[in-house]
Design an enzyme around this catalytic site. Structure first.
Site, PDB file in Angstrom:
ATOM      1  N   GLY A  99     130.426  53.478  15.234  1.00 56.44           N
ATOM      2  CA  GLY A  99     131.640  53.999  14.642  1.00 56.44           C
ATOM      3  C   GLY A  99     131.612  55.493  14.399  1.00 56.44           C
ATOM      4  O   GLY A  99     130.962  56.263  15.124  1.00 56.44           O
ATOM      5  N   HIS A 100     132.302  55.912  13.354  1.00 59.68           N
ATOM      6  CA  HIS A 100     132.554  57.309  13.040  1.00 59.68           C
ATOM      7  C   HIS A 100     131.255  58.073  12.772  1.00 59.68           C
ATOM      8  O   HIS A 100     130.999  59.113  13.382  1.00 59.68           O
ATOM      9  CB  HIS A 100     133.475  57.360  11.814  1.00 59.68           C
ATOM     10  CG  HIS A 100     133.983  58.709  11.444  1.00 59.68           C
ATOM     11  ND1 HIS A 100     134.774  59.462  12.279  1.00 59.68           N
ATOM     12  CD2 HIS A 100     133.831  59.437  10.296  1.00 59.68           C
ATOM     13  CE1 HIS A 100     135.097  60.593  11.673  1.00 59.68           C
ATOM     14  NE2 HIS A 100     134.532  60.607  10.476  1.00 59.68           N
TER      15      HIS A 100
END
Length: 295
Positions: free
Chosen positions: A273-274
């Site tokens: 993810g981020h």
């Protein structure tokens, strides 16, 4: 038995235009080691790079400041509430530019992530001759790199009903934790220290308004995307792109878009993810080391 060297890291403050800026700086084994300026994202601070600094800081000089209103740096009173500091991306870039000047960094590569990308690209436009290369990790500069959630945030205006509350909801613990664990392949690889420390800082007195002001100003970054793309085409900096493809804000197309302007860039996509370093540091750190060695 021999062990790979572990970085010695200094933790300091320096005054930049009246703002006390906290930063972390590794002490490499050689005085002429390449310099990598680490520019953090939202809602984090320089602590997001602690493990990367431990892994690479003995070989390279890694420097990570906290922006005003983040981490251990000062939180000057926002101009929006009668203070003197404008929490805009221009304002953050001004402080980082002054920070670079104070440390006398003449030539350095930049690691740009999330908020660090608009800060870093402003710095690059002002001093293109200083930038030796770019490590881009979920640092967006293209329209197609904005998810629907990101587009909704960019569209918010202070005069819109409920807009400020939308941002306040983003500053809560479930949202902060979600930014770390969302999109990961194995959430057990994500230490809780990052999101709990971020939330600690977000919840301190005086921290909310700076974040609200910055989110409202994010549209200024999107407006500058064409100029940053032109800068990339003109200066063609060496670039390593390492990207969590499941980012809730900046999905995979934002990574691939860089290849239009930097066709020789090295691109690596990860199923995370981020905050890609949280889960994929063992894969990303060697890529950064190899990139810095080639500069």
């Amino acid at each position: 038995m021999s062990f790979p060297p572990i970085a010695r890291t200094l933790h300091r403050h320096i005054d930049v235009d009246g703002v006390r800026v906290f930063y972390r700086e590794s002490v490499p084994e050689t005085a002429d080691a390449p310099v990598l300026l680490l520019l953090h994202g939202f809602p984090s601070a320089s602590h997001q790079f602690r493990r990367l600094i431990d892994a690479l800081g003995a070989r390279y000089r890694l420097i990570a400041p906290d922006y005003p209103g983040f981490g251990h740096s000062d939180v000057p009173e926002p101009a929006s509430t009668g203070g003197t500091f404008a929490y805009t991306f221009d304002g953050l870039a001004d402080i980082v530019e002054g920070f670079v000047e104070r440390l006398r960094l003449d030539r350095f590569a930049m690691y740009v992530f999330d908020f660090g990308a608009p800060v870093g690209f402003r710095l690059a436009q002002r001093h293109p001759g200083r930038i030796t290369g770019l490590v881009v990790q979920n640092g967006n500069a293209y329209e197609e790199g904005l998810s629907p959630m990101a587009r909704d945030l960019v569209a918010l205006r202070p005069e819109d009903e409920g807009a400020e509350q939308r941002i306040r909801d983003l500053l809560t613990l479930p949202s902060t934790r979600g930014q770390y664990e969302g999109g990961t392949g194995d959430p057990e690889l994500v230490a809780p220290d990052g999101w709990t420390l971020d939330q600690h800082f977000l919840d301190l007195p005086g921290r909310t308004r700076p974040q609200i002001d910055l989110i409202f100003d994010y549209r200024s970054n999107v407006e500058r995307y064409p100029a940053w793309q032109a800068w990339l085409r003109e200066h063609t900096p060496p670039a390593l792109i390492v990207w969590g493809r499941n980012d809730m804000f900046f999905p995979e197309p934002g990574a691939r878009a860089y290849l239009r302007d930097l066709p020789d860039a090295e691109l690596h996509l990860f199923d995370t993810g981020h905050f890609a370093l949280e889960e994929r540091l063992p894969e990303i750190a060697p890529l950064i080391a190899g990139f810095l060695d080639r500069l």
